[in-house]
Design a protein around this motif. Structure first.
Motif, mmCIF file in Angstrom:
data_model
loop_
_atom_site.group_PDB
_atom_site.id
_atom_site.type_symbol
_atom_site.label_atom_id
_atom_site.label_comp_id
_atom_site.label_asym_id
_atom_site.label_seq_id
_atom_site.Cartn_x
_atom_site.Cartn_y
_atom_site.Cartn_z
ATOM 1 N N ALA A 262 1.547 -4.704 37.747
ATOM 2 C CA ALA A 262 2.128 -4.783 36.469
ATOM 3 C C ALA A 262 1.509 -4.028 35.306
ATOM 4 C CB ALA A 262 2.449 -6.280 35.949
ATOM 5 N N VAL A 263 0.269 -4.200 35.015
ATOM 6 C CA VAL A 263 -0.727 -3.597 34.037
ATOM 7 C C VAL A 263 -0.530 -2.043 34.189
ATOM 8 C CG1 VAL A 263 -2.916 -3.436 33.145
ATOM 9 C CG2 VAL A 263 -2.227 -5.617 34.000
ATOM 10 N N GLU A 264 -0.761 -1.599 35.419
ATOM 11 C CA GLU A 264 -0.669 -0.255 35.676
ATOM 12 C C GLU A 264 0.581 0.411 35.107
ATOM 13 O OE1 GLU A 264 -2.300 1.625 38.985
ATOM 14 O OE2 GLU A 264 -3.793 0.477 39.228
ATOM 15 N N ALA A 265 1.874 -0.128 35.625
ATOM 16 C CA ALA A 265 2.932 0.258 35.237
ATOM 17 C C ALA A 265 3.416 0.435 33.786
ATOM 18 C CB ALA A 265 4.218 -0.800 35.817
ATOM 19 N N VAL A 266 2.741 -0.793 33.052
ATOM 20 C CA VAL A 266 3.024 -0.959 31.779
ATOM 21 C C VAL A 266 2.242 -0.026 30.824
ATOM 22 C CG1 VAL A 266 2.749 -2.279 29.309
ATOM 23 C CG2 VAL A 266 3.551 -3.394 31.580
ATOM 24 N N ARG A 267 0.862 0.440 31.453
ATOM 25 C CA ARG A 267 0.312 1.452 30.935
ATOM 26 C C ARG A 267 0.830 3.029 31.182
ATOM 27 N NH1 ARG A 267 -5.484 -1.218 33.029
ATOM 28 N NH2 ARG A 267 -6.174 -2.177 30.978
ATOM 29 N N ALA A 268 1.529 3.223 32.347
ATOM 30 C CA ALA A 268 2.082 4.309 32.442
ATOM 31 C C ALA A 268 3.154 4.633 31.415
ATOM 32 C CB ALA A 268 2.744 4.281 33.778
ATOM 33 N N GLN A 269 3.765 3.634 30.631
ATOM 34 C CA GLN A 269 4.775 3.800 29.645
ATOM 35 C C GLN A 269 4.082 3.713 28.238
ATOM 36 O OE1 GLN A 269 8.001 4.279 30.149
ATOM 37 N NE2 GLN A 269 7.344 4.650 32.588
ATOM 38 N N GLY A 270 2.597 3.830 28.320
ATOM 39 C CA GLY A 270 2.090 4.152 27.105
ATOM 40 C C GLY A 270 2.159 2.885 26.320
ATOM 41 N N ARG A 271 2.267 1.758 26.850
ATOM 42 C CA ARG A 271 2.527 0.338 26.258
ATOM 43 C C ARG A 271 1.184 -0.654 26.413
ATOM 44 N NH1 ARG A 271 6.172 -0.157 22.045
ATOM 45 N NH2 ARG A 271 7.854 1.425 22.611
ATOM 46 N N ARG A 272 0.896 -1.474 25.394
ATOM 47 C CA ARG A 272 -0.076 -2.499 25.698
ATOM 48 C C ARG A 272 0.469 -3.641 26.269
ATOM 49 N NH1 ARG A 272 -2.601 -4.532 20.361
ATOM 50 N NH2 ARG A 272 -0.300 -4.635 19.737
ATOM 51 N N ILE A 273 -0.422 -4.731 26.865
ATOM 52 C CA ILE A 273 0.180 -5.719 27.627
ATOM 53 C C ILE A 273 -0.219 -6.921 27.301
ATOM 54 C CG2 ILE A 273 0.397 -6.612 29.904
ATOM 55 C CD1 ILE A 273 -1.224 -3.348 29.815
ATOM 56 N N VAL A 274 0.728 -8.059 27.359
ATOM 57 C CA VAL A 274 0.716 -9.458 27.246
ATOM 58 C C VAL A 274 0.883 -10.062 28.546
ATOM 59 C CG1 VAL A 274 1.013 -11.688 26.221
ATOM 60 C CG2 VAL A 274 1.018 -9.814 24.709
ATOM 61 N N LEU A 275 -0.428 -10.499 29.234
ATOM 62 C CA LEU A 275 -0.072 -10.795 30.784
ATOM 63 C C LEU A 275 -0.314 -12.413 30.911
ATOM 64 C CD1 LEU A 275 0.125 -9.824 33.816
ATOM 65 C CD2 LEU A 275 -2.419 -10.109 33.692
ATOM 66 N N ALA A 276 0.821 -13.133 31.161
ATOM 67 C CA ALA A 276 0.696 -14.572 31.250
ATOM 68 C C ALA A 276 0.518 -14.999 32.801
ATOM 69 C CB ALA A 276 2.380 -14.996 31.232
ATOM 70 N N GLY A 277 -0.378 -15.784 32.968
ATOM 71 C CA GLY A 277 -1.258 -16.203 34.285
ATOM 72 C C GLY A 277 -0.286 -16.891 35.013
ATOM 73 N N GLY A 278 0.686 -17.907 34.579
ATOM 74 C CA GLY A 278 1.719 -18.598 35.276
ATOM 75 C C GLY A 278 1.273 -19.177 36.498
ATOM 76 N N TRP A 279 2.053 -19.584 37.167
ATOM 77 C CA TRP A 279 1.777 -20.370 38.478
ATOM 78 C C TRP A 279 1.069 -19.574 39.498
ATOM 79 C CZ3 TRP A 279 5.612 -24.945 39.837
ATOM 80 C CH2 TRP A 279 5.650 -25.844 38.654
ATOM 81 N N ALA A 280 1.261 -17.963 39.398
ATOM 82 C CA ALA A 280 0.583 -17.131 40.335
ATOM 83 C C ALA A 280 -0.726 -16.705 39.872
ATOM 84 C CB ALA A 280 1.583 -16.008 40.397
ATOM 85 N N GLY A 281 -1.176 -17.340 38.708
ATOM 86 C CA GLY A 281 -2.570 -17.125 38.332
ATOM 87 C C GLY A 281 -2.881 -15.715 38.069
ATOM 88 N N LEU A 282 -1.989 -14.917 37.553
ATOM 89 C CA LEU A 282 -2.343 -13.721 37.157
ATOM 90 C C LEU A 282 -3.150 -13.531 36.102
ATOM 91 C CD1 LEU A 282 1.538 -11.995 36.903
ATOM 92 C CD2 LEU A 282 0.216 -12.511 38.982
ATOM 93 N N SER A 283 -4.323 -12.196 36.369
ATOM 94 C CA SER A 283 -5.017 -11.954 35.291
ATOM 95 C C SER A 283 -5.614 -10.665 35.330
ATOM 96 C CB SER A 283 -6.581 -12.845 35.673
ATOM 97 O OG SER A 283 -6.903 -12.542 37.017
ATOM 98 N N PRO A 284 -5.882 -10.014 34.376
ATOM 99 C CA PRO A 284 -5.874 -8.503 34.324
ATOM 100 C C PRO A 284 -7.402 -8.311 35.233
ATOM 101 C CG PRO A 284 -6.630 -9.308 32.292
ATOM 102 C CD PRO A 284 -5.848 -10.583 33.078
ATOM 103 N N ALA A 285 -7.572 -7.019 35.787
ATOM 104 C CA ALA A 285 -8.161 -6.677 36.789
ATOM 105 C C ALA A 285 -9.536 -6.234 36.006
ATOM 106 C CB ALA A 285 -7.984 -5.748 37.780
ATOM 107 N N ALA A 287 -11.162 -5.516 31.630
ATOM 108 C CA ALA A 287 -11.336 -6.168 30.445
ATOM 109 C C ALA A 287 -10.926 -5.054 29.246
ATOM 110 C CB ALA A 287 -12.577 -6.550 30.181
ATOM 111 N N GLY A 288 -9.591 -4.418 29.593
ATOM 112 C CA GLY A 288 -9.142 -3.353 28.694
ATOM 113 C C GLY A 288 -8.614 -4.012 27.336
ATOM 114 N N VAL A 289 -8.881 -3.476 26.058
ATOM 115 C CA VAL A 289 -8.512 -3.722 24.834
ATOM 116 C C VAL A 289 -7.082 -3.726 24.923
ATOM 117 C CG1 VAL A 289 -10.681 -3.265 23.628
ATOM 118 C CG2 VAL A 289 -8.866 -1.589 24.086
ATOM 119 N N ASP A 290 -6.300 -3.039 25.761
ATOM 120 C CA ASP A 290 -4.960 -3.076 25.524
ATOM 121 C C ASP A 290 -4.303 -4.258 26.519
ATOM 122 O OD1 ASP A 290 -5.427 -2.221 28.273
ATOM 123 O OD2 ASP A 290 -4.064 -0.796 28.343
ATOM 124 N N CYS A 291 -5.041 -5.094 27.000
ATOM 125 C CA CYS A 291 -4.330 -6.059 27.729
ATOM 126 C C CYS A 291 -4.779 -7.574 27.213
ATOM 127 C CB CYS A 291 -4.668 -6.052 29.033
ATOM 128 S SG CYS A 291 -3.792 -7.075 30.361
#
Length: 406
Positions: A262-285, A287-291
């Motif tokens: 998800a992070v790579e796909a959003v970056r591919a569109q030149g956008r910053r990301i707000v990533l919600a952990g949710g029940w899947a426990g998602l976390s950015p791989a 420590a980019g300032v864009d996430c």
């Protein structure tokens, strides 16, 4: 007047009931809710009395998903045990019962209402779960498929038999125990001939059908005035609108590495990301300032500040995203989520991803579609049509219909 509200399911099942309970209280009625303990804090914030039932839904779902051959009847029986016990206590002093959520819990709610002679309402959050000549019923994985030549009426007729076979024995055991006769029409008894549909008419219009007489209230929204955290506000203010990525109560068992993709796909569109952990426990791989990683969040405050919203297609999240005016990418996982993905695509307010598992390429392509000027313009236009008063409409009807019950 006091109304007992009951549900078993994820946040998308529980939060609308908090919205309805708050609306009932604004009408001068009292409300209490039977739901899993996962959402105790949210009900407390809404000033709603919660009767917690059973284990955390998150743990229950994790167990079911981890079981390669879950015994649906056995698990349904366990949920019924919990809800018959809890609702028997919670119904004391109540004047009406309204039930939503997974079927075993609604079986208990209907039976307790019947035993006490209380008015009972069944409400669904998605049209596809209610009998209709316009769509097929849910297909149980261990049950034979109807012939391809069957029409939807025949499929729903077969569904009544299937529901009786799967849920009838534990339901009738409980009914007998509380002094009720066995039910041989369990599904229709629980759904009633006049179910309510708590979804927005623009997002999910109900097509009339002779199989049931539905009253559509609009979506039940719990109005949320919690502020965003200062560090999140600083992040939002520091650049262009980001893309939100979050999959709510989905554990994403089949989709490994979802956060990185998800992070790579959003970056591919030149956008910053707000990533919600949710029940899947998602976390950015990294420590980019864009996430920016978030936990449980006020979607009503956050979503209007997003360029697009990538999510699983739950009824609540789809409604919140549509009300915000941001375009959407829906990666549907289970249940009613493919329906909501289809509605987002049909309305032109976003893109339905093909299938529950995305790659960087497929998600980036879907996001590119969602970020197109015409998609964003449609999302803004539809936002003005999506109502926020469904809980108030339902509360007024409940008070009007049953306020003089005793």
């Amino acid at each position: 007047m006091r109304v007992l509200l009951s549900t078993f399911g994820s946040r998308g099942d529980a939060e609308p009931l908090a919205g309805l309970a708050a609306a009932l209280q604004a009408q001068g009625a009292q409300a209490r809710v039977c739901a899993a303990p996962d959402f105790a804090q949210r009900f407390a914030q809404a000033g709603v009395e919660l009767f917690p039932v059973g284990p955390c839904v998150r743990d229950w779902i994790r167990e079911v998903m981890a079981d390669p051959k879950p015994n649906i009847r056995e698990r349904a029986s366990h949920v019924m045990d919990l809800y018959f016990d809890a609702l028997s206590v919670a119904a004391e002093g109540c004047d009406a019962v309204l039930a939503t959520g997974l079927f075993p819990s609604t079986v208990a709610a209907q039976a307790i209402a019947e035993r006490r002679g209380l008015p009972y309402v069944y409400a669904g959050y998605c049209p596809t779960y209610l009998p209709s000549a316009h769509h097929r019923p849910f297909q149980f994985p261990d049950r034979p498929l109807p012939p391809e030549t069957a029409d939807n009426r025949e499929r729903w007729a077969l569904n009544t038999i299937t529901m009786q076979e799967v849920f009838g024995e534990p339901a009738n055991r409980h009914r007998t125990a509380i002094g009720l006769p066995p039910a041989h029409d369990l599904r229709d008894r629980v759904f009633t001939a006049n179910p309510w549909l708590a979804s927005d008419p623009t997002l999910s219009p109900w097509a009339p059908t002779s199989l049931c007489e539905v009253w559509q209230t609009g979506a039940w929204v719990l109005h949320d005035d919690r502020p965003l955290a200062p560090d999140l506000r600083d992040f939002l203010d520091a650049g262009d609108a980001p893309v939100y990525v979050g999959f709510g109560s989905m554990s994403l068992h089949a989709w490994t590495d979802a956060a990185r993709i998800a992070v790579e796909a959003v970056r591919a569109q030149g956008r910053r990301i707000v990533l919600a952990g949710g029940w899947a426990g998602l976390s950015p791989a990294d420590a980019g300032v864009d996430c920016f990683a978030v936990g449980e969040i006020n979607q009503q405050a956050l979503f209007p500040r997003m360029a697009a919203i990538v999510h699983h297609g739950g009824a609540g999240t789809t409604t919140a995203a549509a009300r915000s005016g941001a375009s959407q990418v829906v990666v549907p996982q289970i249940g009613d989520q493919p329906y909501w993905a289809g509605r987002v695509a049909d309305l032109g307010i976003g893109v339905a991803h093909a299938g529950p598992v995305a790659t960087v390429e497929s998600l980036s392509a879907a996001l590119a579609g969602a970020l197109k000027a015409e998609t964003r313009a449609s999302a803004k236009a539809v936002a003005g049509m999506v109502r926020g008063d469904g809980a108030e409409v339902a509360a007024k009807r409940l008070v009007g219909m049953f306020g003089t019950h005793h």
